[in-house]
Design a protein around this motif. Structure first.
Motif: not given
Length: 740
Positions: A81-84, A151-158
């Protein structure tokens, strides 16, 4: 040439023989061609399957089967993630874990668990989570990993990135890297050979005939290799599959060029195409069969290897050489006799007659043996005749300079993340994994120990530097679903338990292998019967076995080739010198390769099997060119004496052997299009080594040294005894045969 041996078949035989031979090869190609695309289905790139049964990591692998009843390969899904990531967000990641567990080919849960996927496991810095996904479809790892990535690509959080790495991810990317081995590799090799043949012969037709011979040999070889692999008789891997294609194309073309050269020479002496092909076939038979037998036997010496990947390559490549021989000696002669002089269009060889042929040999030469030889090879022959010792000493000094870099060759194996030279999601993921987690998570060191000594062994493992954590295996329990209360009891099989130890460093790194060494050195003090295995141990045992194979197989190959050369040349001294020359050439090729790998291409090292594969190919194929040269030298020496025979043999074979060397170098160089470190390194070593052997060893070192020695080069054969007595007696005897 003894004219009484010339034979022209009857009309019907001239029709039926080519037709029957060509139809047989077309039938083999019609079955073998479609099989080419199926080789990947019987090919395995699992490193563990190539280890001998006696290897410690193999024994551990067998124990693991008793404990888990599963061949699952772990894939690590990493989300950064880009943040915690707040703890409250882990519930959303848990939903991703269930979707990963639903992918076909992923192990299904047992008991009350909703998924066999472990995770989400947060990192200590709170900026990443990982899932450990057990992939049970060993044959479809590529497809399963591709689905996981979707699956990972389609469900990645922002504001997040994802990777699928670990052993399954790396295996899938390795299979993808081998993906061009069926088509791209063959197209590049065939294209390179076609261009070289076009430039050398300046003929439009001949390159197609030679390539048709090579491709038919390959399709027939593939048909047999596919059958053997599907029956379980041999283990086929991506690297042996690629080497098979290159070796067959290169070897069949080499043998074809020797026959073509003799055919073209004969077309100038006789008018009948059948008489010409008969003469060419008889003159080429001994050197082609001897060369092929040398390569075949050298390759079969790999059966003495303890590493299954080496041992399986032996018969696979030998099958290819057998069909290269058969194709060059059966299909190509029939194609040449059908086309006749038209095969060389637009520069067709003219019939001038044997008298004119002999007269041209005798005209305009200041050095005996160079009659009729023009251009480069006349200049080389003149140099050797005038300064033989200076020539071979200078060639040896040049090779010695190349050998000086040999100690720099780092052939101790490389990490799996360095094997793939193209972009790899798994390799990128491993680097990110090391930033947030223990780099060895998902690829534990596996220790098998006695149940009564489990606690002491676990304590010894935990205290070993490089181990971040360790635990006794308690069954297929998802850590994230483990209920509160006392921990589950260890799984016990035949009085033994498993300990899984997580490495602090990447599982395929040098530091990880050092941890395996340390564990194997220290743990026997706690349990003498302890076994240490896992992914890292498999890589370590593979490297150790490969280095042991090198020391074992090199003497065997050299001895076998030496015996073949003694039988072929009826001499002891000449074969010893030839073997010494190709060994020096091999060492020089490795020396230059070390410089290129380290200082030019900046490779991290080399696979431990690279020196062995390079040795087998360079020594066997390097001897090929010396066989082509020295068989012709012996033939000419019987006719005109040793020193003139050396010059004449070099002059008449110079262009064809050089062309063959360039073709073989180009075909092996084609391996570099496959982005696998091992194949790229083999491509350079063999391509450069063949050129070095062709240009320096066969053109300068061997003929100059032989010329300097003179008649004793044939010791203790009758040819040497004839030189000791009356050389003219040998010449007169041959001249008498010529006049009959």
């Amino acid at each position: 040439m003894n004219r009484r041996t010339d034979w022209t078949p009857g009309r019907w035989l001239r029709i039926l023989l080519p037709t029957a031979v060509i139809l047989v090869w077309f039938a083999a190609a019609s079955f073998g061609g479609p099989t080419f695309g199926k080789l990947s289905s019987v090919s395995s790139n699992d490193q563990a399957s190539f280890l001998p049964a006696s290897a410690e990591s193999t024994e551990v692998r067998d124990w693991q089967q008793k404990f888990t009843d599963s061949n699952a390969i772990p894939a690590i899904v990493l989300i950064e993630s880009g943040s915690e990531i707040p703890p409250t967000a882990l519930a959303g990641y848990a939903a991703l874990g269930e979707k990963l567990g639903a992918v076909d080919g992923v192990q299904q849960p047992t008991g009350s668990a909703t998924t066999a996927v472990a995770g989400p496991i947060p990192s200590k810095d709170g900026r990443a989570v990982e899932f450990i996904v057990p992939v049970v479809d060993a044959n479809g790892v590529k497809t399963v990993v591709a689905d996981l990535r979707t699956v990972v690509h389609d469900n990645l959080p922002a504001d997040a990135q994802g990777w699928v790495t670990g052993p399954a991810g790396l295996t899938a990317d390795l299979v993808n890297a081998f993906g061009g081995i069926d088509s791209i590799l063959l197209l590049v090799a065939v294209g390179a050979v076609f261009i070289i043949l076009l430039l050398v012969y300046r003929s439009v037709v001949l390159p197609f005939l030679v390539l048709l011979t090579s491709i038919f040999a390959l399709t027939a070889a593939i048909l047999l290799v596919y059958a053997f692999a599907s029956w379980g008789w041999i283990k086929l891997s991506g690297q042996s599959q690629g080497i098979l294609s290159i070796l067959v194309i290169g070897a069949a073309t080499d043998y074809a060029l020797l026959l073509v050269a003799r055919f073209r020479e004969s077309l100038g002496e006789v008018e009948s195409r059948w008489t010409a092909i008969g003469r060419a076939w008889r003159a080429s038979l001994e050197p082609i069969v001897a060369s092929g037998a040398t390569v075949i036997i050298a390759l079969l010496c790999l059966l003495f290897s303890d590493l299954n990947s080496n041992r399986s390559l032996g018969p696979i490549a030998a099958i290819g050489i057998v069909f290269s021989l058969l194709s060059a000696l059966t299909l190509l002669p029939m194609l040449l006799v059908l086309f006749g002089r038209a095969a060389f269009w637009p520069f067709r060889p003219r019939f001038t007659g044997e008298e004119h042929h002999e007269a041209s040999h005798a005209a305009g030469a200041s050095v005996r043996g160079l009659e009729g030889i023009t251009g480069l090879w006349r200049r080389v022959g003149t140099l050797i005749a005038s300064r033989p010792r200076l020539t071979w000493v200078a060639a040896l000094v040049l090779l010695g300079v190349c050998i000086a870099w040999l100690p720099q060759l780092k052939a101790n194996g490389v990490s799996q993340t360095d094997v793939i030279l193209s972009q790899s999601d798994a390799v990128d993921g491993q680097k990110v994994l090391a930033r947030h987690f223990d780099a060895g998570s998902g690829s534990p060191v596996v220790i098998v120990t006695d149940e009564a000594k489990a606690t002491a062994t676990l304590a010894a493992v935990t205290s070993t530097p490089g181990i971040s954590s360790a635990s006794i295996y308690v069954g297929n329990v998802n850590p994230t679903d483990r209920p509160a209360g006392p921990p589950p009891a260890p799984v016990v099989k035949d009085g033994h338990v498993l300990i899984n130890a997580t490495l602090a460093s990447q599982a395929d790194s040098d530091s990880a292998e050092q941890v395996v060494r340390d564990l194997r050195d220290t743990l026997p003090a706690t349990d003498p019967g302890v076994l240490v295995g896992g992914v890292t141990a498999i890589a370590f045992d593979t490297n150790v076995t490969a280095q042991s194979d090198l020391a074992k197989i090199i003497p065997i190959v050299l001895t076998v080739i030496l015996l073949i050369l003694m039988l072929l040349l009826r001499s002891i001294l000449a074969p010893v010198l030839l073997i010494a020359s190709v060994v020096v050439s091999y060492a020089a090729a490795l020396g230059v390769s070390a410089f290129v790998f380290n200082d030019v291409l900046r490779f991290p090292g080399a696979d431990a099997a690279v020196p062995l594969f390079g040795f087998v190919f360079l020594v066997a194929l390097g001897v090929d060119y010396n066989i082509f040269l020295m068989t012709r030298v012996r033939e000419e020496s019987l006719r005109i004496g040793t020193r003139p025979g050396i010059l004449r043999g070099l002059g008449v074979t110079g262009s064809v052997i050089t062309s063959a060397g360039v073709v073989l170098a180009a075909t092996f160089a084609a391996l570099a299009v496959i982005p696998i470190l091992f194949l790229v390194q083999i491509a350079f070593i063999v391509a450069f080594g063949v050129l070095l052997d062709t240009v320096v060893v066969r053109s300068l070192l061997v003929p100059a040294l032989s010329y300097d020695i003179g008649g004793p080069i044939w010791w203790p054969s009758g040819l040497w005894r004839g030189h000791r007595g009356s050389p003219s007696r040998i010449v007169h005897s041959e001249s008498a045969q010529q006049s009959r």
